[in-house]
Write a protein that holds these residues in place. Sequence first.
Motif, short mmCIF file in Angstrom:
data_model
loop_
_atom_site.label_atom_id
_atom_site.label_comp_id
_atom_site.label_asym_id
_atom_site.label_seq_id
_atom_site.Cartn_x
_atom_site.Cartn_y
_atom_site.Cartn_z
N GLN A 97 13.37 6.92 28.13
CA GLN A 97 14.58 7.11 27.34
C GLN A 97 15.62 6.04 27.68
O GLN A 97 16.30 5.51 26.80
CB GLN A 97 15.18 8.51 27.58
N VAL A 98 15.75 5.72 28.96
CA VAL A 98 16.68 4.68 29.41
C VAL A 98 16.27 3.33 28.83
O VAL A 98 17.10 2.58 28.32
CB VAL A 98 16.76 4.63 30.95
N VAL A 99 14.98 3.02 28.91
CA VAL A 99 14.50 1.75 28.37
C VAL A 99 14.79 1.66 26.88
O VAL A 99 15.30 0.64 26.39
CB VAL A 99 12.98 1.57 28.63
N HIS A 100 14.51 2.73 26.14
CA HIS A 100 14.76 2.73 24.70
C HIS A 100 16.25 2.57 24.41
O HIS A 100 16.65 1.77 23.57
CB HIS A 100 14.23 4.02 24.08
N LYS A 101 17.07 3.32 25.12
CA LYS A 101 18.53 3.27 24.91
C LYS A 101 19.08 1.88 25.20
O LYS A 101 19.86 1.34 24.42
CB LYS A 101 19.20 4.31 25.81
N LEU A 102 18.67 1.29 26.30
CA LEU A 102 19.17 -0.03 26.65
C LEU A 102 18.62 -1.12 25.73
O LEU A 102 19.31 -2.10 25.45
CB LEU A 102 18.86 -0.36 28.12
N LYS A 103 17.39 -0.94 25.27
CA LYS A 103 16.81 -1.92 24.34
C LYS A 103 17.57 -1.91 23.02
O LYS A 103 17.84 -2.96 22.45
CB LYS A 103 15.34 -1.61 24.10
N VAL A 104 17.96 -0.73 22.55
CA VAL A 104 18.72 -0.62 21.30
C VAL A 104 20.13 -1.19 21.48
O VAL A 104 20.62 -1.93 20.63
CB VAL A 104 18.79 0.86 20.84
N GLU A 105 20.77 -0.87 22.60
CA GLU A 105 22.15 -1.29 22.82
C GLU A 105 22.27 -2.74 23.27
O GLU A 105 23.30 -3.38 23.08
CB GLU A 105 22.82 -0.38 23.85
N ASN A 106 21.23 -3.27 23.92
CA ASN A 106 21.24 -4.65 24.44
C ASN A 106 19.93 -5.33 24.11
O ASN A 106 19.05 -5.45 24.96
CB ASN A 106 21.43 -4.65 25.97
N PRO A 107 19.76 -5.81 22.88
CA PRO A 107 18.48 -6.42 22.51
C PRO A 107 18.12 -7.65 23.34
O PRO A 107 16.96 -8.02 23.43
CB PRO A 107 18.68 -6.81 21.06
N ASP A 108 19.09 -8.26 23.98
CA ASP A 108 18.83 -9.45 24.78
C ASP A 108 18.11 -9.12 26.10
O ASP A 108 17.59 -10.02 26.74
CB ASP A 108 20.12 -10.21 25.08
N LEU A 109 18.07 -7.85 26.50
CA LEU A 109 17.40 -7.47 27.74
C LEU A 109 15.88 -7.65 27.65
O LEU A 109 15.25 -8.04 28.61
CB LEU A 109 17.70 -6.01 28.10
N GLU A 110 15.31 -7.33 26.50
CA GLU A 110 13.87 -7.42 26.27
C GLU A 110 13.08 -6.88 27.44
O GLU A 110 12.45 -7.62 28.19
CB GLU A 110 13.45 -8.87 26.00
N PRO A 111 13.13 -5.55 27.65
CA PRO A 111 12.41 -4.96 28.77
C PRO A 111 10.90 -5.11 28.63
O PRO A 111 10.39 -5.13 27.52
CB PRO A 111 12.80 -3.48 28.73
N VAL A 112 10.25 -5.22 29.76
CA VAL A 112 8.80 -5.32 29.78
C VAL A 112 8.23 -3.95 29.45
O VAL A 112 8.70 -2.94 29.94
CB VAL A 112 8.32 -5.78 31.17
N ALA A 113 7.20 -3.89 28.62
CA ALA A 113 6.59 -2.61 28.22
C ALA A 113 5.82 -2.08 29.36
O ALA A 113 5.82 -1.31 30.05
CB ALA A 113 5.66 -2.80 27.04
#
Length: 113
Positions: A97-113
């Motif tokens: 949920q944190v990864v999804h939330k941060l990915k939506v709010e900060n697209p520049d983060l590009e978290p690793v799947a």
Amino acid sequence: MKGLFTAYRVLAIVVGVLLAVCSLVALPLKYLATEGTSLQQFGSDLSVLWVVHGWIFMIYVVVAFFLSRKAGWSYGFTIVALVAGLVPLLIFWVERQVVHKLKVENPDLEPVA
């Protein structure tokens, strides 16, 4: 924030794995296996992981708190993220949920799947 985010993800996984092993393997073996058997002794030996989980959980709480303040999470979401390491397997769902939330709010983060 990228370093904080990466630290959060690593700590969440480590805390989750330790809690799962402790609560789903060590605890049942220690208290439910026949007294004096090698399984009961193995569960007793694994109990040291509770201490390791406790120390890493404290670091996780600090990192999650700083990440929550930096990302501007609500108090409710912050509390769920902070206590997720106390309920077996919940932390894995919260981390997603944190990864999804941060990915939506900060697209520049590009978290690793």
